[in-house]
Motif scaffolding. Structure first.
Motif, PDB file in Angstrom:
ATOM      1  N   ASP A  47       2.304   3.440  27.574  1.00 12.70           N
ATOM      2  CA  ASP A  47       1.268   2.438  27.833  1.00 12.70           C
ATOM      3  C   ASP A  47       0.487   2.131  26.550  1.00 12.70           C
ATOM      4  OD1 ASP A  47       2.080   2.420  30.472  1.00 12.70           O
ATOM      5  OD2 ASP A  47       0.429   3.684  31.169  1.00 12.70           O
ATOM      6  N   ARG A  48       0.161   3.160  25.800  1.00 12.20           N
ATOM      7  CA  ARG A  48      -0.569   2.978  24.534  1.00 12.20           C
ATOM      8  C   ARG A  48       0.278   2.156  23.556  1.00 12.20           C
ATOM      9  NH1 ARG A  48      -4.676   3.079  21.333  1.00 12.20           N
ATOM     10  NH2 ARG A  48      -4.801   4.433  19.512  1.00 12.20           N
ATOM     11  N   LEU A  49       1.563   2.499  23.447  1.00 12.33           N
ATOM     12  CA  LEU A  49       2.460   1.738  22.569  1.00 12.33           C
ATOM     13  C   LEU A  49       2.560   0.281  23.005  1.00 12.33           C
ATOM     14  CD1 LEU A  49       5.325   4.313  22.071  1.00 12.33           C
ATOM     15  CD2 LEU A  49       3.840   3.393  20.288  1.00 12.33           C
ATOM     16  N   ALA A  50       2.652   0.059  24.316  1.00  8.35           N
ATOM     17  CA  ALA A  50       2.757  -1.307  24.831  1.00  8.35           C
ATOM     18  C   ALA A  50       1.501  -2.110  24.500  1.00  8.35           C
ATOM     19  CB  ALA A  50       3.001  -1.282  26.335  1.00  8.35           C
ATOM     20  N   GLY A  51       0.347  -1.453  24.454  1.00  6.81           N
ATOM     21  CA  GLY A  51      -0.887  -2.130  24.087  1.00  6.81           C
ATOM     22  C   GLY A  51      -1.006  -2.381  22.589  1.00  6.81           C
ATOM     23  N   LEU A  52      -0.517  -1.437  21.787  1.00 10.62           N
ATOM     24  CA  LEU A  52      -0.610  -1.558  20.332  1.00 10.62           C
ATOM     25  C   LEU A  52       0.461  -2.473  19.740  1.00 10.62           C
ATOM     26  CD1 LEU A  52      -1.293   2.155  19.317  1.00 10.62           C
ATOM     27  CD2 LEU A  52      -2.865   0.223  19.045  1.00 10.62           C
ATOM     28  N   PRO A  73       1.896  -5.417  20.354  1.00  9.26           N
ATOM     29  CA  PRO A  73       1.649  -6.836  20.047  1.00  9.26           C
ATOM     30  C   PRO A  73       0.701  -7.041  18.859  1.00  9.26           C
ATOM     31  CG  PRO A  73       1.385  -6.420  22.393  1.00  9.26           C
ATOM     32  CD  PRO A  73       1.520  -5.090  21.724  1.00  9.26           C
ATOM     33  N   LEU A  74      -0.125  -6.045  18.556  1.00  9.64           N
ATOM     34  CA  LEU A  74      -1.064  -6.136  17.440  1.00  9.64           C
ATOM     35  C   LEU A  74      -0.408  -5.789  16.107  1.00  9.64           C
ATOM     36  CD1 LEU A  74      -4.019  -4.250  19.169  1.00  9.64           C
ATOM     37  CD2 LEU A  74      -3.619  -6.736  19.076  1.00  9.64           C
ATOM     38  N   GLN A  89       8.736  -4.616  13.886  1.00  9.51           N
ATOM     39  CA  GLN A  89      10.155  -4.780  13.545  1.00  9.51           C
ATOM     40  C   GLN A  89      11.080  -4.607  14.742  1.00  9.51           C
ATOM     41  OE1 GLN A  89      11.282  -2.935   9.624  1.00  9.51           O
ATOM     42  NE2 GLN A  89       9.232  -2.046   9.864  1.00  9.51           N
ATOM     43  N   CYS A  90      10.611  -3.892  15.775  1.00  9.73           N
ATOM     44  CA  CYS A  90      11.400  -3.669  16.992  1.00  9.73           C
ATOM     45  C   CYS A  90      10.485  -3.833  18.198  1.00  9.73           C
ATOM     46  CB  CYS A  90      11.987  -2.258  17.025  1.00  9.73           C
ATOM     47  SG  CYS A  90      13.341  -1.989  15.909  1.00  9.73           S
ATOM     48  N   PRO A  91      11.026  -4.287  19.324  1.00  9.34           N
ATOM     49  CA  PRO A  91      10.203  -4.398  20.532  1.00  9.34           C
ATOM     50  C   PRO A  91       9.893  -3.022  21.126  1.00  9.34           C
ATOM     51  CG  PRO A  91      12.463  -5.054  20.992  1.00  9.34           C
ATOM     52  CD  PRO A  91      12.379  -4.787  19.518  1.00  9.34           C
ATOM     53  N   VAL A  92       8.782  -2.933  21.823  1.00  6.54           N
ATOM     54  CA  VAL A  92       8.332  -1.657  22.385  1.00  6.54           C
ATOM     55  C   VAL A  92       9.343  -1.072  23.374  1.00  6.54           C
ATOM     56  CG1 VAL A  92       6.966  -2.634  24.284  1.00  6.54           C
ATOM     57  CG2 VAL A  92       6.320  -0.430  23.290  1.00  6.54           C
ATOM     58  N   HIS A  93      10.084  -1.914  24.076  1.00  8.04           N
ATOM     59  CA  HIS A  93      11.018  -1.379  25.076  1.00  8.04           C
ATOM     60  C   HIS A  93      12.141  -0.538  24.452  1.00  8.04           C
ATOM     61  CE1 HIS A  93      13.231  -5.167  24.188  1.00  8.04           C
ATOM     62  NE2 HIS A  93      14.282  -4.382  24.358  1.00  8.04           N
TER      63      HIS A  93
END
Length: 112
Positions: free
Chosen positions: A39-44, A46-47, A23-27
């Motif tokens: 880093d973990r959030l940035a990897g998760l 897109p999934l 619903q929201c971008p990781v940034h």
């Protein structure tokens, strides 16, 4: 805003859910997550692991979020998440930064 929604575990669980359900971008969590946690959030992200699957597309929600303080400036927290017809679990660690803001330093999800 209700009292529980202002508590760091609930506030962070809600923000993490928004990112991990797509619903929201990781940034949007850039200032609220540090190092390996970001880093973990940035990897998760897109999934979108907390996005509802199947026919039930109800908006995911935080059912419960609590934490304990093993020492000053640290919260070990968990959250129960409703996503579609399922409940999921999330665990995360919050640490108080030098500027007195809580930041997420670790996150783990259950395995579906």
């Amino acid at each position: 805003m209700r009292s529980r929604e202002r508590q760091p575990p609930f506030w962070f669980a809600r923000r993490l859910l928004l990112v991990l359900s797509g619903q929201c971008p990781v940034h949007t969590l850039l200032a609220h997550a540090r190092g390996a946690a970001y880093d973990r959030l940035a990897g998760l992200a897109p999934l979108a692991p907390l996005r509802p699957r199947g026919a039930d597309r109800t908006t995911p929600a935080v059912l419960e979020a609590r934490g304990t303080q093993p020492r000053d400036g640290v919260i070990e927290a968990f959250a129960r998440i409703a996503t579609g017809g399922r409940q999921r679990a999330m665990a995360f660690r919050l640490e108080l930064s030098q500027d007195r803001r809580w930041q997420c330093t670790a996150i783990e999800l259950d395995t579906p």
